[in-house]
Write an enzyme that holds these catalytic residues in place. Structure first.
Site: not given
Ligand code: HSE
Length: 431
Positions: A15, A134, A138, A189, A192, A207
């Site tokens: 990220v 979350v 979105i 991939g 995890e 979440k």
């Protein structure tokens, strides 16, 4: 020239790298939309040498990510380290205490410490933003906090883990087992190396707690959540569900009952194939909201991955650069209530129950006697195959009944001499 908005990034994994990429690719667009430039002042990660495929040379490298939390050149710390404790928690606490905004993708941190951190942010007059925590790309946090602000929310249902939704979709489409699909996803991939957080429902549970807090104005409470993952789901259950007109989804449910108590559950459920959530397949996430004025609304998109998740982080950066401030969980932290949670055993639903029992006289009579004694009414029943003396699958659907009674029935059926396998019980949500 307006003052730039300056961020420091703690964590350059998927990220963090995506965030750098967006800032570099869309610099002019973002500056124009924010009405001021925003700058990455410093970055920090464990391994400085790793090639991340982005040019980091323009940014100050900080070995100890903690330093970002007290760096006078930084307006907001973007925490992308992960984990509910340790460094991530320390950095977020320190940054807020030092009057810096925090942007995080860390659902575990907020599910466990959300109330404390939201209170601290408010005391300090700064924001704690978490759109990326979350459902990835979105914009559900913004929708819950702002878009649906006019509504009494009745319920929120979510498919909140892309890995699980991918596994369940693949099992249905290919007929391969949970283990085979998971191994394949790991090799490619998608999942995890340690898949427990995903397949045991913990990630999705974190979440859901945040959505429940936003929906009902209550303190996030991960410990109050009942979680069941998808390891026990078999291809045959998916096939029977399909035949009966349903999909199996790992579903988060946050719903307020007529008595004011809130049901908070994360478990595999049968949902009708043609329903809004039944149609959400593969790695996609979706959140279905019921409000008194908006009625129903479905938001769907990619819930994971570099680009969608980084897009959500940038949405928070933009809000802060534009000086848009909204309480962390939609109402001031001190007004968040301690929820009255519903007891799972008392929740009522229709159920799918699949047994493996010996094909011999009286077995269905024994099973239905157990159900009768618990006041459970069968709405349909099918036996697949005919093999006297051998195990055969029997699938039944119940009328609406209480969860504790269904669990008691499972225990009693499992103890019958004719029962050769643990029964599989799945809640049905007729959305
Ligand atoms: N691992 C999650 C998923 C994304 O598969 O949806 C991050 O929460």
């Amino acid at each position: 020239m307006p003052k730039p908005f300056r961020i420091g990034i703690a964590g350059l994994g998927t990220v963090g790298t995506g965030l750098v990429r967006i800032v570099q690719e869309h610099a002019a667009l973002l500056d124009a939309r924010a009405g001021r430039p925003f700058e990455i002042m410093a970055v920090s990660a464990r391994d400085r040498k790793r090639d991340r495929g982005v040019d980091l040379s323009a940014y100050r490298w900080v070995d100890d990510a903690q330093e970002l939390a007290s760096d006078p050149e930084i307006d907001a710390v973007v925490e992308l380290i992960g984990g509910s404790e340790g460094l991530a928690l320390d950095i977020v606490r320190t940054a807020l205490a030092n009057g810096k905004h925090v942007i995080t993708a860390n659902k575990a941190l907020l599910a466990h410490h959300g109330f404390e951190l939201a209170s601290l942010a408010e005391e300090q007059g700064v924001s704690l933003a978490y759109e990326a925590a979350v459902a990835g790309g979105i914009p559900i946090i913004k929708a819950m906090r702002e878009g649906f602000a006019a509504n009494q929310i009745k319920a929120v249902y979510g498919i909140l883990n892309g890995t699980c939704n991918y596994i369940l979709t693949e099992m249905r489409e290919t007929g391969r087992s949970f283990t085979a699909v998971l191994e394949d996803a790991q090799a490619q991939g998608y999942a995890e190396a340690d898949p427990a957080f995903d397949v045991d429902g913990i990630d999705a549970g974190h979440k859901l707690c945040l959505l429940a807090s936003l929906a009902f104005g209550v303190k996030p409470d991960f410990d109050a959540l009942k979680i069941k993952g998808i390891r026990h789901i078999k291809v045959e259950d998916i096939a029977y569900a399909t035949e009966l007109g349903y999909r199996i989804k790992l579903l988060g449910i946050a719903r307020r009952g007529d008595d004011g108590r809130i049901v908070q559950l994360m478990e595999p459920c049968l949902v009708p194939t043609g329903s809004p959530l039944g149609a959400v397949e593969g790695v996609y996430n979706a959140v279905y909201v019921e409000g008194d004025f908006v009625e129903t609304s479905l938001l769907t998109g990619k819930g994971a991955g570099e680009r969608p998740t980084a897009s959500a982080v940038v949405a928070d950066v933009m809000d802060l650069a534009r000086q848009i401030r909204v309480p962390t969980f939609g109402v001031p932290a001190q007004e968040l209530e301690q929820a009255a949670w519903a007891v799972t055993g008392e929740t009522r639903s229709h159920y799918y129950l699949r047994l493996h029992v010996l094909d011999r006289p009286g077995v269905i009579a024994d099973v239905s006697a157990i159900l009768r004694d618990l006041n459970i009414s069968i709405s349909s029943l099918m036996q697949r195959g005919r093999d006297p003396g051998q195990p055969v699958p029997v699938v039944l659907l119940s009328h609406e009944t209480c969860h504790a009674d269904m669990e008691a029935a499972c225990e009693k059926i499992a103890a019958l001499a004719c029962s050769v396998e643990e029964p599989c019980l799945i809640r049905i949500e007729e959305l």
